[in-house]
Design an enzyme around this catalytic site. Sequence first.
Site, PDB file in Angstrom:
ATOM      1  CG  ASN A   8      -1.985   1.031   1.195  1.00  0.00           C
ATOM      2  OD1 ASN A   8      -1.884   2.022   0.475  1.00  0.00           O
ATOM      3  ND2 ASN A   8      -3.027   0.839   1.989  1.00  0.00           N
ATOM      4  NE  ARG A  65      -4.866   3.224  -1.441  1.00  0.00           N
ATOM      5  CZ  ARG A  65      -4.580   4.412  -0.946  1.00  0.00           C
ATOM      6  NH1 ARG A  65      -3.386   4.649  -0.416  1.00  0.00           N
ATOM      7  NH2 ARG A  65      -5.471   5.373  -0.961  1.00  0.00           N
ATOM      8  CG  HIS A 154     -11.273   6.257   1.257  1.00  0.00           C
ATOM      9  ND1 HIS A 154     -11.836   7.455   1.643  1.00  0.00           N
ATOM     10  CD2 HIS A 154      -9.951   6.354   1.516  1.00  0.00           C
ATOM     11  CE1 HIS A 154     -10.896   8.257   2.105  1.00  0.00           C
ATOM     12  NE2 HIS A 154      -9.734   7.602   2.035  1.00  0.00           N
ATOM     13  NE  ARG A 215      -6.789  14.800   0.185  1.00  0.00           N
ATOM     14  CZ  ARG A 215      -6.855  13.498   0.427  1.00  0.00           C
ATOM     15  NH1 ARG A 215      -7.998  12.943   0.789  1.00  0.00           N
ATOM     16  NH2 ARG A 215      -5.781  12.746   0.317  1.00  0.00           N
ATOM     17  CG  ASP A 256      -4.512  14.140  15.089  1.00  0.00           C
ATOM     18  OD1 ASP A 256      -5.640  13.690  15.374  1.00  0.00           O
ATOM     19  OD2 ASP A 256      -3.463  13.492  15.245  1.00  0.00           O
ATOM     20  CD  GLU A 355      -8.261   1.363   3.442  1.00  0.00           C
ATOM     21  OE1 GLU A 355      -8.227   1.862   2.299  1.00  0.00           O
ATOM     22  OE2 GLU A 355      -7.896   1.977   4.470  1.00  0.00           O
TER      23      GLU A 355
END
Length: 371
Positions: A8, A65, A154, A215, A256, A355
Amino acid sequence: MTRVLVLNSGSSSLRYRLFDGSEVLAKGLIQRIGEAGGDAADHGAALRRLMDELDLSGLAAVGHRVVHGGDRFTASTVVDDEVLATIEELIPLAPLHNPAALTGLRVARELLPDVPQVAVFDTAFHSTIPPEGALWAIDRDVAAKWGLRRYGFHGTSHAYVSRETARLLGRPAGETNVITLHLGNGASATAVRGGRSVATSMGMTPLPGLVMGTRSGDIDPSLIFHLHRVAGLPIDEIEEMLTRRSGLLGLAGDNDLRTVQERYEAGDPDATLAFDVYCRRIREYTGSYLAVLGRVDAITFTGGVGENSRPVRAKTLAGLEPLGIAVDPDRNERNATVISPDGSPITVCVVPTEEELEIASEARKAIGSAD
């Protein structure tokens, strides 16, 4: 053989897992790749190092990934030269992530020439979104020429979590409707009808949708034109602001959520506003996906924030009891798997995402090997 190595690759990191079935034999994270004092000079060096350290005997496949498959890849794909070339063509859609994945694919093919390499795309799960949910009302010829549409991200997380939610409810995934909320530094919401994505909050890139760590999520597109024409900001600077200096960081000065939450609970006004905006955006998407799906069996929180932030879960869904949605305060505080009261029309769940395990499963499917 059931052993699968999962790679990943982020823009400056490489997370890996070695699976035998669902059992994790080895795992690790190589960080700050390419940075001064980092763990490796580049992704190639990082991959060569872990290949030397791991026992890769009996390896059935390597699952990689890949963030963006555009409209060219709608399923996990065994990699050959043509696939590599196509992923390279898609770099403009994911300039920070696809190059790292390409490096991993090329080095792994060189070091393990007899082992199938499988590209598992973040975007593939969302390829089932119908045209009315994937296309924007812009010039269709321009959109077609430049691949302008909603792709979503995702995907491995939303696929795994929606399927696990159906299992938790004791229902077939193909008969279960779920709203999955993947909340972390990156965040997205997805409406899943019968195991298929029908709507998702991210778009052509991971920028739009929910408020994230750095973002912005959704904005009025005219904001960009205004900043360029009136404020005189270059396009590159506006892009950098929206992707790296917005979201929680832009509103509260911290990216965070754990820090923002601590400040919110202490009464800090900037953190309170950021927390309120963050939760409201999730609530808005949850409401819109209730309308898209019509019947919803469960709402599931996942990701670092979704799995751990009790205040986010409570605030996001507060007051929705008339819609059949409720959070039991005691269950939420205990981080229970089901946090809605018994008998709720819509079950509210907390399901940890896996994942890498999903990527391993997809790699086995691609080479025709059973889990």
